[in-house]
Design an enzyme around this catalytic site. Structure first.
Site, PDB file in Angstrom:
ATOM      1  N   ASP A 167     -21.813  10.828  -4.603  1.00  0.00           N
ATOM      2  CA  ASP A 167     -22.106  12.385  -4.743  1.00  0.00           C
ATOM      3  C   ASP A 167     -21.546  12.965  -6.128  1.00  0.00           C
ATOM      4  OD1 ASP A 167     -22.867  14.845  -3.943  1.00  0.00           O
ATOM      5  OD2 ASP A 167     -20.859  15.281  -3.292  1.00  0.00           O
ATOM      6  N   CYS A 191     -26.174  12.965  -2.062  1.00  0.00           N
ATOM      7  CA  CYS A 191     -26.260  14.260  -2.922  1.00  0.00           C
ATOM      8  C   CYS A 191     -27.709  14.670  -3.005  1.00  0.00           C
ATOM      9  CB  CYS A 191     -25.671  13.879  -4.321  1.00  0.00           C
ATOM     10  SG  CYS A 191     -25.690  15.234  -5.526  1.00  0.00           S
ATOM     11  N   THR A 200     -28.964  17.084  -4.773  1.00  0.00           N
ATOM     12  CA  THR A 200     -29.370  17.510  -5.981  1.00  0.00           C
ATOM     13  C   THR A 200     -29.794  16.209  -6.710  1.00  0.00           C
ATOM     14  OG1 THR A 200     -27.879  19.259  -6.152  1.00  0.00           O
ATOM     15  CG2 THR A 200     -28.658  18.317  -8.125  1.00  0.00           C
ATOM     16  N   CYS A 218     -27.378  20.531   1.060  1.00  0.00           N
ATOM     17  CA  CYS A 218     -26.391  20.167   0.006  1.00  0.00           C
ATOM     18  C   CYS A 218     -25.331  19.495   0.674  1.00  0.00           C
ATOM     19  CB  CYS A 218     -25.992  21.350  -0.757  1.00  0.00           C
ATOM     20  SG  CYS A 218     -24.561  20.852  -1.935  1.00  0.00           S
ATOM     21  N   THR A 219     -24.825  18.301   0.434  1.00  0.00           N
ATOM     22  CA  THR A 219     -23.699  17.682   1.370  1.00  0.00           C
ATOM     23  C   THR A 219     -22.479  18.324   1.265  1.00  0.00           C
ATOM     24  OG1 THR A 219     -23.324  16.134  -0.589  1.00  0.00           O
ATOM     25  CG2 THR A 219     -24.680  15.302   0.906  1.00  0.00           C
ATOM     26  N   HIS A 220     -22.145  19.159   0.169  1.00  0.00           N
ATOM     27  CA  HIS A 220     -20.930  19.995   0.466  1.00  0.00           C
ATOM     28  C   HIS A 220     -20.882  21.121   1.443  1.00  0.00           C
ATOM     29  CE1 HIS A 220     -20.292  18.556  -3.698  1.00  0.00           C
ATOM     30  NE2 HIS A 220     -18.902  19.079  -3.810  1.00  0.00           N
TER      31      HIS A 220
HETATM   32  N1  DGL Z   1     -23.447  17.663  -2.806  1.00  0.00           N
HETATM   33  C1  DGL Z   1     -24.382  17.596  -3.892  1.00  0.00           C
HETATM   34  C2  DGL Z   1     -25.599  18.004  -3.155  1.00  0.00           C
HETATM   35  O1  DGL Z   1     -25.928  17.445  -1.864  1.00  0.00           O
HETATM   36  C3  DGL Z   1     -24.167  18.336  -5.074  1.00  0.00           C
HETATM   37  C4  DGL Z   1     -23.730  19.546  -5.357  1.00  0.00           C
HETATM   38  C5  DGL Z   1     -23.594  19.813  -7.016  1.00  0.00           C
HETATM   39  O2  DGL Z   1     -23.095  19.129  -7.434  1.00  0.00           O
HETATM   40  O3  DGL Z   1     -24.095  21.083  -7.199  1.00  0.00           O
HETATM   41  O4  DGL Z   1     -26.401  18.576  -3.669  1.00  0.00           O
END
Ligand code: DGL
Length: 270
Positions: free
Chosen positions: A7, A70, A72, A194-196
């Protein structure tokens, strides 16, 4: 040898957590590119260059199978990587497909033509780069017809989480949900693309209301990885310990990771 989870930063830890619980015997290497997070405000070339550099580092750490945990990177770089860059003996997989298969009630690898599905109004919350790529809508169109997707680019949320500013992250989630609801007042389902964002799951659910089905990827990806490894057991690897690598400050990243997962996580410099 181990399975790699990548990620831009801490978000992939939501996937790590689910995978390590689902597959406790599979050795994992986690790579967080914290020095370059967030990816979501970068252009596709930039995301491609950063993602390929990280994947090369993970190959060097013995990962023949890498999950881009991730969205993105999965949206902006994976197709280009798969077309011409990944050697035959390596696999790099993304996180979109398991989610879309769940949403469209399909089992793994069901490539039958697109059909009508139960859910008609879907809210997608993702980074600006993921939203701009339209990769989610493209993958969905292969499997479902008649689904209305309204995408909301959630600027600032990843930065706030990476900085550990959860009050700001929560306020931003509320304002992004408000913005989405102005465009689509009654979504049936919401995708945390988004994994965050699963770290903010409760804030999304509270702002959306209890009757909206909030999909997040961690468990879906863990299930689909378990399924993949059953079919490709050679990819499991024979390491015994998990390894956490970061391009950021290992002490700071370890502290945040420990706070999010509520167990001790120690990162090393990548
Ligand atoms: N966690 C990521 C995602 O799933 C990336 C977020 C980022 O770096 O902007 O998109």
């Amino acid at each position: 040898m181990a399975v790699g989870l990548f990620d831009s930063g801490l978000g992939g830890l939501t996937v790590y957590d689910a995978v390590s619980k689902r597959l406790p015997d599979v050795p994992l290497v986690y790579f967080g590119d914290n020095a370059h997070a967030p990816y979501g405000v970068r252009d596709a070339d930039d995301v491609y260059n950063l993602t390929t550099a990280a994947v090369e580092r993970m190959w060097a750490a013995g990962c023949d199978l890498i999950i881009l945990a991730c969205n993105t990177a999965s949206a902006a770089a994976l197709r280009r990587m798969q077309e011409s860059w990944i050697p035959k003996d390596k696999r790099v997989l993304g996180v979109f497909v398991p989610l879309i298969e769940a949403l469209t009630e399909r089992s793994w690898g069901d490539n039958s033509p697109p059909r009508e599905v139960e859910v008609k109004h879907v809210a997608l919350f993702a980074t600006p780069a993921t939203v701009a790529s339209r990769a989610f809508q493209r993958e969905l169109a292969f499997r479902a017809i008649g689904v209305d997707v309204e995408a909301q680019a959630c600027g600032g949320v990843v930065d706030a989480i990476e900085d550990g500013d959860m009050i700001l992250a929560e306020a931003l989630v509320r304002s992004h949900v408000d913005a989405l609801k102005r465009k689509m007042p009654e979504p049936q389902a919401a995708i945390l693309g988004c994994t965050h964002y699963p770290i903010m799951h409760d804030a999304f659910q509270a702002a959306l209301g209890a009757d909206v089905n909030v999909y997040s990827q961690a468990n879906l990806v863990a299930d689909s990885l378990a399924d993949y490894l059953e079919r490709h057991p050679k990819m499991i690897g024979h390491g015994t310990d998990n390894l956490f690598l970061t391009t950021g400050d290992p002490r700071k990243v370890s502290d945040r990771a420990t706070q999010f997962l509520r167990r001790q996580i120690s990162f090393q410099a990548a």
